[in-house]
Structure formats: C-alpha cells, structure tokens
Write a protein that holds these residues in place. Structure first.
Motif, PDB file in Angstrom:
ATOM      1  N   THR A   1       0.827  -1.198   0.000  1.00  0.00           N
ATOM      2  CA  THR A   1       0.000   0.000   0.000  1.00  0.00           C
ATOM      3  C   THR A   1       0.859   1.246   0.000  1.00  0.00           C
ATOM      4  O   THR A   1       0.610   2.190  -0.747  1.00  0.00           O
ATOM      5  N   ARG A   2       1.915   1.244   0.793  1.00  0.00           N
ATOM      6  CA  ARG A   2       2.824   2.395   0.868  1.00  0.00           C
ATOM      7  C   ARG A   2       3.519   2.623  -0.482  1.00  0.00           C
ATOM      8  O   ARG A   2       3.708   3.747  -0.916  1.00  0.00           O
ATOM      9  N   LEU A   3       3.874   1.553  -1.176  1.00  0.00           N
ATOM     10  CA  LEU A   3       4.542   1.675  -2.473  1.00  0.00           C
ATOM     11  C   LEU A   3       3.619   2.264  -3.539  1.00  0.00           C
ATOM     12  O   LEU A   3       4.087   2.830  -4.516  1.00  0.00           O
ATOM     13  N   LEU A   4       2.322   2.107  -3.364  1.00  0.00           N
ATOM     14  CA  LEU A   4       1.368   2.587  -4.362  1.00  0.00           C
ATOM     15  C   LEU A   4       0.913   4.016  -4.106  1.00  0.00           C
ATOM     16  O   LEU A   4       0.401   4.673  -5.003  1.00  0.00           O
ATOM     17  N   GLN A   5       1.074   4.487  -2.904  1.00  0.00           N
ATOM     18  CA  GLN A   5       0.616   5.825  -2.558  1.00  0.00           C
ATOM     19  C   GLN A   5       1.662   6.872  -2.908  1.00  0.00           C
ATOM     20  O   GLN A   5       2.839   6.578  -3.033  1.00  0.00           O
ATOM     21  N   ASN A   6       1.192   8.084  -3.055  1.00  0.00           N
ATOM     22  CA  ASN A   6       2.053   9.247  -3.267  1.00  0.00           C
ATOM     23  C   ASN A   6       2.950   9.129  -4.492  1.00  0.00           C
ATOM     24  O   ASN A   6       4.103   9.541  -4.472  1.00  0.00           O
ATOM     25  N   VAL A   7       2.441   8.510  -5.535  1.00  0.00           N
ATOM     26  CA  VAL A   7       3.158   8.472  -6.804  1.00  0.00           C
ATOM     27  C   VAL A   7       2.234   9.023  -7.879  1.00  0.00           C
ATOM     28  O   VAL A   7       1.023   8.838  -7.826  1.00  0.00           O
ATOM     29  N   ASP A   8       2.809   9.716  -8.845  1.00  0.00           N
ATOM     30  CA  ASP A   8       2.022  10.342  -9.900  1.00  0.00           C
ATOM     31  C   ASP A   8       1.731   9.403 -11.055  1.00  0.00           C
ATOM     32  O   ASP A   8       0.896   9.686 -11.888  1.00  0.00           O
ATOM     33  N   HIS A   9       2.428   8.297 -11.131  1.00  0.00           N
ATOM     34  CA  HIS A   9       2.248   7.360 -12.228  1.00  0.00           C
ATOM     35  C   HIS A   9       1.444   6.150 -11.749  1.00  0.00           C
ATOM     36  O   HIS A   9       1.273   5.941 -10.556  1.00  0.00           O
ATOM     37  N   GLY A  10       0.984   5.356 -12.687  1.00  0.00           N
ATOM     38  CA  GLY A  10       0.262   4.146 -12.334  1.00  0.00           C
ATOM     39  C   GLY A  10       1.198   3.144 -11.696  1.00  0.00           C
ATOM     40  O   GLY A  10       2.385   3.089 -12.023  1.00  0.00           O
ATOM     41  N   ALA A  11       0.679   2.349 -10.787  1.00  0.00           N
ATOM     42  CA  ALA A  11       1.496   1.329 -10.135  1.00  0.00           C
ATOM     43  C   ALA A  11       0.597   0.196  -9.670  1.00  0.00           C
ATOM     44  O   ALA A  11      -0.552   0.413  -9.293  1.00  0.00           O
ATOM     45  N   PHE A  12       1.149  -1.029  -9.747  1.00  0.00           N
ATOM     46  CA  PHE A  12       0.431  -2.161  -9.188  1.00  0.00           C
ATOM     47  C   PHE A  12       1.403  -3.179  -8.616  1.00  0.00           C
ATOM     48  O   PHE A  12       2.564  -3.240  -8.998  1.00  0.00           O
ATOM     49  N   VAL A  13       0.904  -3.948  -7.663  1.00  0.00           N
ATOM     50  CA  VAL A  13       1.650  -5.019  -7.017  1.00  0.00           C
ATOM     51  C   VAL A  13       1.024  -6.320  -7.487  1.00  0.00           C
ATOM     52  O   VAL A  13      -0.202  -6.447  -7.530  1.00  0.00           O
ATOM     53  N   PHE A  14       1.867  -7.295  -7.859  1.00  0.00           N
ATOM     54  CA  PHE A  14       1.330  -8.547  -8.364  1.00  0.00           C
ATOM     55  C   PHE A  14       2.283  -9.710  -8.147  1.00  0.00           C
ATOM     56  O   PHE A  14       3.470  -9.522  -7.901  1.00  0.00           O
ATOM     57  N   VAL A  15       1.732 -10.899  -8.226  1.00  0.00           N
ATOM     58  CA  VAL A  15       2.508 -12.133  -8.347  1.00  0.00           C
ATOM     59  C   VAL A  15       2.160 -12.657  -9.734  1.00  0.00           C
ATOM     60  O   VAL A  15       2.890 -12.449 -10.674  1.00  0.00           O
ATOM     61  N   GLU A  16       1.037 -13.305  -9.871  1.00  0.00           N
ATOM     62  CA  GLU A  16       0.546 -13.698 -11.193  1.00  0.00           C
ATOM     63  C   GLU A  16      -0.531 -12.721 -11.664  1.00  0.00           C
ATOM     64  O   GLU A  16      -0.653 -12.444 -12.842  1.00  0.00           O
TER      65      GLU A  16
ATOM     66  N   ILE B   1      -2.860  -8.976 -10.509  1.00  0.00           N
ATOM     67  CA  ILE B   1      -2.760  -7.717  -9.762  1.00  0.00           C
ATOM     68  C   ILE B   1      -3.440  -7.874  -8.412  1.00  0.00           C
ATOM     69  O   ILE B   1      -4.622  -8.205  -8.337  1.00  0.00           O
ATOM     70  N   GLU B   2      -2.680  -7.644  -7.343  1.00  0.00           N
ATOM     71  CA  GLU B   2      -3.212  -7.715  -5.983  1.00  0.00           C
ATOM     72  C   GLU B   2      -3.764  -6.363  -5.549  1.00  0.00           C
ATOM     73  O   GLU B   2      -4.735  -6.299  -4.814  1.00  0.00           O
ATOM     74  N   ASP B   3      -3.095  -5.308  -5.968  1.00  0.00           N
ATOM     75  CA  ASP B   3      -3.512  -3.960  -5.599  1.00  0.00           C
ATOM     76  C   ASP B   3      -2.941  -2.992  -6.615  1.00  0.00           C
ATOM     77  O   ASP B   3      -1.935  -3.284  -7.268  1.00  0.00           O
ATOM     78  N   CYS B   4      -3.604  -1.856  -6.776  1.00  0.00           N
ATOM     79  CA  CYS B   4      -3.108  -0.820  -7.681  1.00  0.00           C
ATOM     80  C   CYS B   4      -3.553   0.537  -7.159  1.00  0.00           C
ATOM     81  O   CYS B   4      -4.420   0.623  -6.292  1.00  0.00           O
ATOM     82  N   ASN B   5      -2.954   1.574  -7.687  1.00  0.00           N
ATOM     83  CA  ASN B   5      -3.348   2.913  -7.265  1.00  0.00           C
ATOM     84  C   ASN B   5      -4.361   3.505  -8.254  1.00  0.00           C
ATOM     85  O   ASN B   5      -4.622   2.943  -9.322  1.00  0.00           O
ATOM     86  N   ASP B   6      -4.934   4.641  -7.873  1.00  0.00           N
ATOM     87  CA  ASP B   6      -5.927   5.300  -8.724  1.00  0.00           C
ATOM     88  C   ASP B   6      -5.333   5.742 -10.052  1.00  0.00           C
ATOM     89  O   ASP B   6      -6.007   5.718 -11.076  1.00  0.00           O
ATOM     90  N   ALA B   7      -4.063   6.137 -10.046  1.00  0.00           N
ATOM     91  CA  ALA B   7      -3.416   6.578 -11.285  1.00  0.00           C
ATOM     92  C   ALA B   7      -3.374   5.451 -12.314  1.00  0.00           C
ATOM     93  O   ALA B   7      -3.504   5.683 -13.506  1.00  0.00           O
ATOM     94  N   MET B   8      -3.234   4.214 -11.853  1.00  0.00           N
ATOM     95  CA  MET B   8      -3.235   3.078 -12.776  1.00  0.00           C
ATOM     96  C   MET B   8      -4.587   2.966 -13.464  1.00  0.00           C
ATOM     97  O   MET B   8      -4.673   2.709 -14.663  1.00  0.00           O
TER      98      MET B   8
END
Length: 144
Positions: free
Chosen positions: A9-24, A26-33
């Motif tokens: 969650t911390r890695l996805l917050q406060n970034v201007d670009h899209g971001a997501f965390v995944f294994v196979e 997407i587990e989580d993503c930010n609004d920019a994504m």
C-alpha cells in the motif's frame, strides 16, 4: 497489520504514475493506474498484466514470452525498464514505460510495476523552431 500488508500500500501511494503489485495477477493498484487504463481499481485487481495487453507488442514480440522474461529477471533482483502496450477499457492502446522490480519490503515473490504513460509524448513538440532553422542554415552554407 503485518509489514507485508502495509508495504504494498505504501509503495502505491504518493506516486504520480500508475502502479500495481502482483505475483501472477494484480493484488492492488493505485488510482493513477486506473486513469492510465480507463478502468476502475475493481476492474484491475485480479487480472494479469497479460489480460490487459495485446497478444503482440509494438516491436513484434509475443507479449506472454516477453512479460515472463522480464518477470523472471526482476524476481532475481534485476530491475527492468521496458516499453509496453496496454489495452484501455475502450480497446484503444496505451503506450507505457514499465519499471518492474522486486521490492525487498514486500517479499513473497511479489513484484511492483510502475507504469509511466507515454501516450501524450507524441503531442510534445521537442524541436525548437529557431534551432532547426540555424541547423538548416549551417548545413546549407557548409562547403562539402
């Protein structure tokens, strides 16, 4: 809460670009994504990056093979930067620069993808008209 839960969650917050965390998938993503792909967070979570991409990339490579190679390299600690195409909800293509990396703080084989939307770059006027004229004058007046 465990570190494994809060770190993504911390890695996805406060970034201007899209971001997501995944294994196979997407587990989580930010609004920019969601904005980059014209989709809601709910439409993205649970999907794989390959479900969001055309079968072939712009350079003629097969998306599945290319994505798997990049994932394997990132998992062993080699951060990856590469151009990638995604599909928006409406079917149009988004050109993106993907930064793919394993983040030690989230572990468990998860990767973080940071997505930089390149779609608007084609609208940028990179050339200064005056410098173009100067270069043309130099070329025309150089003895060859």
């Amino acid at each position: 809460m465990s570190t494994a839960t809060t770190a993504p969650t911390r890695l996805l917050q406060n970034v201007d670009h899209g971001a997501f965390v995944f294994v196979e998938s997407i587990e989580d993503c930010n609004d920019a994504m969601g904005l980059v792909l014209g989709r809601t967070r709910g439409e993205l979570v649970g999907k794989s990056a390959l479900e969001l991409a055309p079968a072939m990339q712009a350079d003629g490579t097969v998306s599945l093979e290319r994505w798997q190679r990049r994932m394997q390299a990132a998992k062993v600690g080699l951060p990856q930067w590469f151009q990638w195409q995604f599909h928006k909800r409406d079917g149009s293509i988004v050109q993106a620069l993907v930064q793919l990396s394993a983040e030690p703080e989230i572990g468990d084989g998860r990767l973080v993808a940071r997505i930089h939307d390149l779609s608007q770059l084609s609208l940028v006027d990179w050339e200064d008209p005056e410098s173009g004229l100067r270069a043309q004058n130099i070329l025309e007046n150089t003895k060859g």
